[in-house]
Structure formats: structure tokens, C-alpha cells
Motif scaffolding. Structure first.
Motif, PDB file in Angstrom:
ATOM      1  N   ARG A 173       0.727  -1.089   0.139  1.00  0.00           N
ATOM      2  CA  ARG A 173       0.084  -0.019   0.070  1.00  0.00           C
ATOM      3  C   ARG A 173       0.790   1.216  -0.038  1.00  0.00           C
ATOM      4  O   ARG A 173       2.104   1.197   0.540  1.00  0.00           O
ATOM      5  CB  ARG A 173      -1.015   0.073   1.189  1.00  0.00           C
ATOM      6  N   SER A 174       0.395   2.336  -0.671  1.00  0.00           N
ATOM      7  CA  SER A 174       1.186   3.589  -0.505  1.00  0.00           C
ATOM      8  C   SER A 174       0.565   4.272   0.557  1.00  0.00           C
ATOM      9  O   SER A 174      -0.626   4.239   1.282  1.00  0.00           O
ATOM     10  CB  SER A 174       0.703   4.545  -1.882  1.00  0.00           C
ATOM     11  N   GLU A 175       1.308   5.248   1.062  1.00  0.00           N
ATOM     12  CA  GLU A 175       1.283   6.083   2.166  1.00  0.00           C
ATOM     13  C   GLU A 175       0.430   7.404   1.805  1.00  0.00           C
ATOM     14  O   GLU A 175       0.601   7.933   0.815  1.00  0.00           O
ATOM     15  CB  GLU A 175       2.544   6.532   2.840  1.00  0.00           C
ATOM     16  N   PRO A 176      -0.370   7.989   2.750  1.00  0.00           N
ATOM     17  CA  PRO A 176      -0.788   9.259   2.230  1.00  0.00           C
ATOM     18  C   PRO A 176       0.266  10.206   2.134  1.00  0.00           C
ATOM     19  O   PRO A 176       1.477  10.211   2.828  1.00  0.00           O
ATOM     20  CB  PRO A 176      -1.565   9.619   3.698  1.00  0.00           C
ATOM     21  N   SER A 177       0.129  11.415   1.067  1.00  0.00           N
ATOM     22  CA  SER A 177       1.190  12.531   0.961  1.00  0.00           C
ATOM     23  C   SER A 177       0.478  13.689   1.128  1.00  0.00           C
ATOM     24  O   SER A 177      -0.450  14.150   0.870  1.00  0.00           O
ATOM     25  CB  SER A 177       1.452  12.207  -0.291  1.00  0.00           C
ATOM     26  N   LEU A 178       1.194  14.554   2.021  1.00  0.00           N
ATOM     27  CA  LEU A 178       0.777  16.046   2.208  1.00  0.00           C
ATOM     28  C   LEU A 178       1.271  16.735   1.184  1.00  0.00           C
ATOM     29  O   LEU A 178       2.511  16.993   0.791  1.00  0.00           O
ATOM     30  CB  LEU A 178       1.609  16.482   3.501  1.00  0.00           C
ATOM     31  N   LEU A 179       0.340  17.352   0.452  1.00  0.00           N
ATOM     32  CA  LEU A 179       0.367  18.234  -0.796  1.00  0.00           C
ATOM     33  C   LEU A 179       0.157  19.760  -0.416  1.00  0.00           C
ATOM     34  O   LEU A 179       0.685  20.592  -1.028  1.00  0.00           O
ATOM     35  CB  LEU A 179      -0.888  17.827  -1.527  1.00  0.00           C
ATOM     36  N   VAL A 180      -0.481  20.081   0.889  1.00  0.00           N
ATOM     37  CA  VAL A 180      -0.697  21.397   1.364  1.00  0.00           C
ATOM     38  C   VAL A 180      -0.241  21.234   2.857  1.00  0.00           C
ATOM     39  O   VAL A 180      -0.995  20.634   3.391  1.00  0.00           O
ATOM     40  CB  VAL A 180      -1.797  21.941   0.892  1.00  0.00           C
ATOM     41  N   HIS A 181       0.276  22.469   3.363  1.00  0.00           N
ATOM     42  CA  HIS A 181       0.446  22.605   4.703  1.00  0.00           C
ATOM     43  C   HIS A 181       0.621  23.948   5.080  1.00  0.00           C
ATOM     44  O   HIS A 181       1.275  24.759   4.529  1.00  0.00           O
ATOM     45  CB  HIS A 181       2.047  21.852   5.327  1.00  0.00           C
ATOM     46  N   GLN A 182      -0.314  24.349   5.866  1.00  0.00           N
ATOM     47  CA  GLN A 182      -0.492  25.778   6.517  1.00  0.00           C
ATOM     48  C   GLN A 182      -0.744  26.794   5.183  1.00  0.00           C
ATOM     49  O   GLN A 182      -0.011  27.692   5.469  1.00  0.00           O
ATOM     50  CB  GLN A 182       0.645  26.065   7.475  1.00  0.00           C
ATOM     51  N   GLY A 183      -1.343  26.408   4.217  1.00  0.00           N
ATOM     52  CA  GLY A 183      -1.777  27.106   3.233  1.00  0.00           C
ATOM     53  C   GLY A 183      -0.635  27.286   2.008  1.00  0.00           C
ATOM     54  O   GLY A 183      -0.906  28.243   1.224  1.00  0.00           O
ATOM     55  N   LYS A 184       0.142  26.482   2.007  1.00  0.00           N
ATOM     56  CA  LYS A 184       1.319  26.393   1.110  1.00  0.00           C
ATOM     57  C   LYS A 184       1.560  25.197   0.384  1.00  0.00           C
ATOM     58  O   LYS A 184       1.377  24.014   1.227  1.00  0.00           O
ATOM     59  CB  LYS A 184       2.712  26.898   1.663  1.00  0.00           C
ATOM     60  N   TYR A 185       1.665  25.010  -0.845  1.00  0.00           N
ATOM     61  CA  TYR A 185       1.802  23.814  -1.763  1.00  0.00           C
ATOM     62  C   TYR A 185       3.174  23.220  -1.292  1.00  0.00           C
ATOM     63  O   TYR A 185       4.204  23.855  -1.207  1.00  0.00           O
ATOM     64  CB  TYR A 185       1.885  24.289  -3.314  1.00  0.00           C
ATOM     65  N   SER A 186       3.070  21.899  -1.454  1.00  0.00           N
ATOM     66  CA  SER A 186       4.476  21.094  -1.227  1.00  0.00           C
ATOM     67  C   SER A 186       4.314  20.642  -2.643  1.00  0.00           C
ATOM     68  O   SER A 186       4.363  19.516  -3.400  1.00  0.00           O
ATOM     69  CB  SER A 186       4.160  20.237  -0.297  1.00  0.00           C
ATOM     70  N   MET A 187       5.262  21.529  -3.358  1.00  0.00           N
ATOM     71  CA  MET A 187       5.376  21.511  -5.013  1.00  0.00           C
ATOM     72  C   MET A 187       6.187  20.275  -5.332  1.00  0.00           C
ATOM     73  O   MET A 187       5.801  19.326  -6.008  1.00  0.00           O
ATOM     74  CB  MET A 187       5.966  22.685  -5.626  1.00  0.00           C
ATOM     75  N   GLY A 188       7.233  19.777  -4.289  1.00  0.00           N
ATOM     76  CA  GLY A 188       7.961  18.748  -4.600  1.00  0.00           C
ATOM     77  C   GLY A 188       7.198  17.085  -4.612  1.00  0.00           C
ATOM     78  O   GLY A 188       7.141  16.553  -5.448  1.00  0.00           O
ATOM     79  N   THR A 189       6.373  17.310  -3.487  1.00  0.00           N
ATOM     80  CA  THR A 189       5.114  16.282  -3.199  1.00  0.00           C
ATOM     81  C   THR A 189       4.295  16.021  -4.465  1.00  0.00           C
ATOM     82  O   THR A 189       3.923  15.113  -5.258  1.00  0.00           O
ATOM     83  CB  THR A 189       4.702  15.957  -1.692  1.00  0.00           C
ATOM     84  N   MET A 190       3.929  17.298  -4.827  1.00  0.00           N
ATOM     85  CA  MET A 190       2.984  17.472  -5.627  1.00  0.00           C
ATOM     86  C   MET A 190       3.419  16.897  -7.153  1.00  0.00           C
ATOM     87  O   MET A 190       2.760  16.121  -7.915  1.00  0.00           O
ATOM     88  CB  MET A 190       2.229  18.704  -6.063  1.00  0.00           C
ATOM     89  N   LYS A 191       4.432  17.018  -7.488  1.00  0.00           N
ATOM     90  CA  LYS A 191       5.362  16.906  -8.735  1.00  0.00           C
ATOM     91  C   LYS A 191       5.300  15.262  -8.738  1.00  0.00           C
ATOM     92  O   LYS A 191       5.091  14.456  -9.620  1.00  0.00           O
ATOM     93  CB  LYS A 191       6.668  17.497  -8.900  1.00  0.00           C
ATOM     94  N   GLN A 192       5.723  14.597  -7.524  1.00  0.00           N
ATOM     95  CA  GLN A 192       6.022  13.325  -7.355  1.00  0.00           C
ATOM     96  C   GLN A 192       4.713  12.621  -7.525  1.00  0.00           C
ATOM     97  O   GLN A 192       4.812  11.525  -8.144  1.00  0.00           O
ATOM     98  CB  GLN A 192       6.789  13.079  -5.928  1.00  0.00           C
ATOM     99  N   GLU A 193       3.635  12.908  -6.968  1.00  0.00           N
ATOM    100  CA  GLU A 193       2.462  12.209  -6.919  1.00  0.00           C
ATOM    101  C   GLU A 193       1.653  12.553  -8.255  1.00  0.00           C
ATOM    102  O   GLU A 193       0.481  12.118  -8.268  1.00  0.00           O
ATOM    103  CB  GLU A 193       1.705  12.768  -5.705  1.00  0.00           C
ATOM    104  N   ARG A 194       2.037  13.709  -9.018  1.00  0.00           N
ATOM    105  CA  ARG A 194       1.530  13.847 -10.389  1.00  0.00           C
ATOM    106  C   ARG A 194       0.052  14.552 -10.241  1.00  0.00           C
ATOM    107  O   ARG A 194      -0.660  14.444 -10.917  1.00  0.00           O
ATOM    108  CB  ARG A 194       1.431  12.627 -11.386  1.00  0.00           C
ATOM    109  N   ILE A 195       0.241  15.533  -9.187  1.00  0.00           N
ATOM    110  CA  ILE A 195      -0.917  16.262  -8.992  1.00  0.00           C
ATOM    111  C   ILE A 195      -0.829  17.801  -9.089  1.00  0.00           C
ATOM    112  O   ILE A 195       0.096  18.363  -8.722  1.00  0.00           O
ATOM    113  CB  ILE A 195      -1.382  15.976  -7.337  1.00  0.00           C
TER     114      ILE A 195
END
Length: 169
Positions: free
Chosen positions: A101-123
Motif C-alpha cells: 500500500r502507498s502512504e498518504p502524501s501531504l500536498l498542502v501545509h499551512q496554506g502552502k503547496y508542497s510542490m515537490g510532493t505534488m510533482k512526485q504524485e503527479r497532482i
């Protein structure tokens, strides 16, 4: 070339498809009920593969005369049994669960995008904003967190509300 064979090969084939189709469908429903709610839950990647494989087996039972109902039922039972075994072991072993199973991924934290994670997850930003809007927010700054869950849905916790809502996969 006999064009009529493309459209109709005889009543015996239609009869076989009807009888085997009903029996295979009933068999699949019985097996899914026996295997429990987990088999029919929201799909993570592992569950999706199993579901597609079940559909493929059912199609083979219905449309391939070389596959008997008993062989198809055995294949369905093996696949559902393996899924039950994998989920049984996953609940008892965190290491094994991480493998399947995959683990959940944090895409936004405190109103800011996590661009690295978004790119990795293709979101994309648009997908995240859509989830935020679906949860009652207007902009990324309205979100405390946005999490890509293991089933592909986006969970949004709006800033200051403490509410957490989920948007579809």
C-alpha cells in the motif's frame, strides 16, 4: 469469408453465455460477500489491480469456451483468497503493509503547496484547488492541510475550522 459468423454463431453459444454468465455472476457475488467489506471498499492501488483481475476472469468465464465455470470459479476464489491473505498479513505487519500500500502524501501545509510532493504524485494545483473548493474553501491559503490519501482521494482540513472533508479520487 463468412460474414454471418461475425454476428451470430448459433443459439448454443448464446445459451452457454447466458447460463454460465448467471452462474459466474452469482459465484462472484457469493465470494465477494464471503470475503467481506474490505474487498468492496474504496480502492487503493492494490485493490484496483485485484478488481481489474476479477473483471478479466469473469469476462474469460463468460466468453471463452475453453474456460469452464469450475475453473473460473477456482480462479476467482484464488484471487479473492490471496487478497484476503495479503490484507490479513498487512494488518499484522507494518512492513508488509508498506510493501503493498502507498502512504498518504501531504500536498498542502499551512496554506502552502508542497510542490515537490505534488510533482512526485503527479497532482496539479488545479486538482488541489478543486478539492479545497469542494470542501468550502476558496484558495490554497484557506487550507491547513490537503492530503492525497492512499485511495486517491484528497482530504482537506480548512484553516481555523478544524473540519476535514474528503474529495473524490
Amino acid at each position: 469469408m463468412d460474414w454471418s459468423a461475425i454476428f451470430f454463431q448459433g443459439w448454443a453459444d448464446i445459451g452457454r453465455t447466458l447460463v454460465v454468465g448467471v452462474l459466474a455472476y452469482v459465484t462472484l457475488v457469493v465470494f465477494l460477500r464471503i470475503s467481506g467489506k474490505r474487498t468492496l471498499a474504496k480502492l487503493n492501488a492494490f485493490d484496483l489491480v485485484v478488481t481489474v483481475a476479477l473483471g478479466s476472469i469473469l469476462a474469460s468465464i463468460l466468453l471463452t469456451e475453453a474456460v469452464s465455470l469450475s475453473e473460473g470459479a477456482t480462479a476467482l476464489a484464488v484471487l479473492i483468497g490471496l487478497q484476503a491473505l495479503v490484507t490479513f498479513v498487512s494488518v499484522r505487519s507494518a512492513g508488509f503493509a508498506d510493501l503493498v500500500r502507498s502512504e498518504p502524501s501531504l500536498l498542502v501545509h499551512q496554506g502552502k503547496y508542497s510542490m515537490g510532493t505534488m510533482k512526485q504524485e503527479r497532482i496539479t494545483r488545479d486538482e488541489v484547488l478543486s478539492a479545497i473548493r469542494s470542501s468550502g474553501g476558496h484558495d490554497v491559503t484557506d487550507a491547513q492541510t490537503v492530503v492525497l490519501e492512499s485511495d486517491g482521494s484528497l482530504s482537506v482540513s480548512l484553516d481555523g475550522s478544524g473540519d476535514s472533508k474528503s474529495a473524490g479520487p
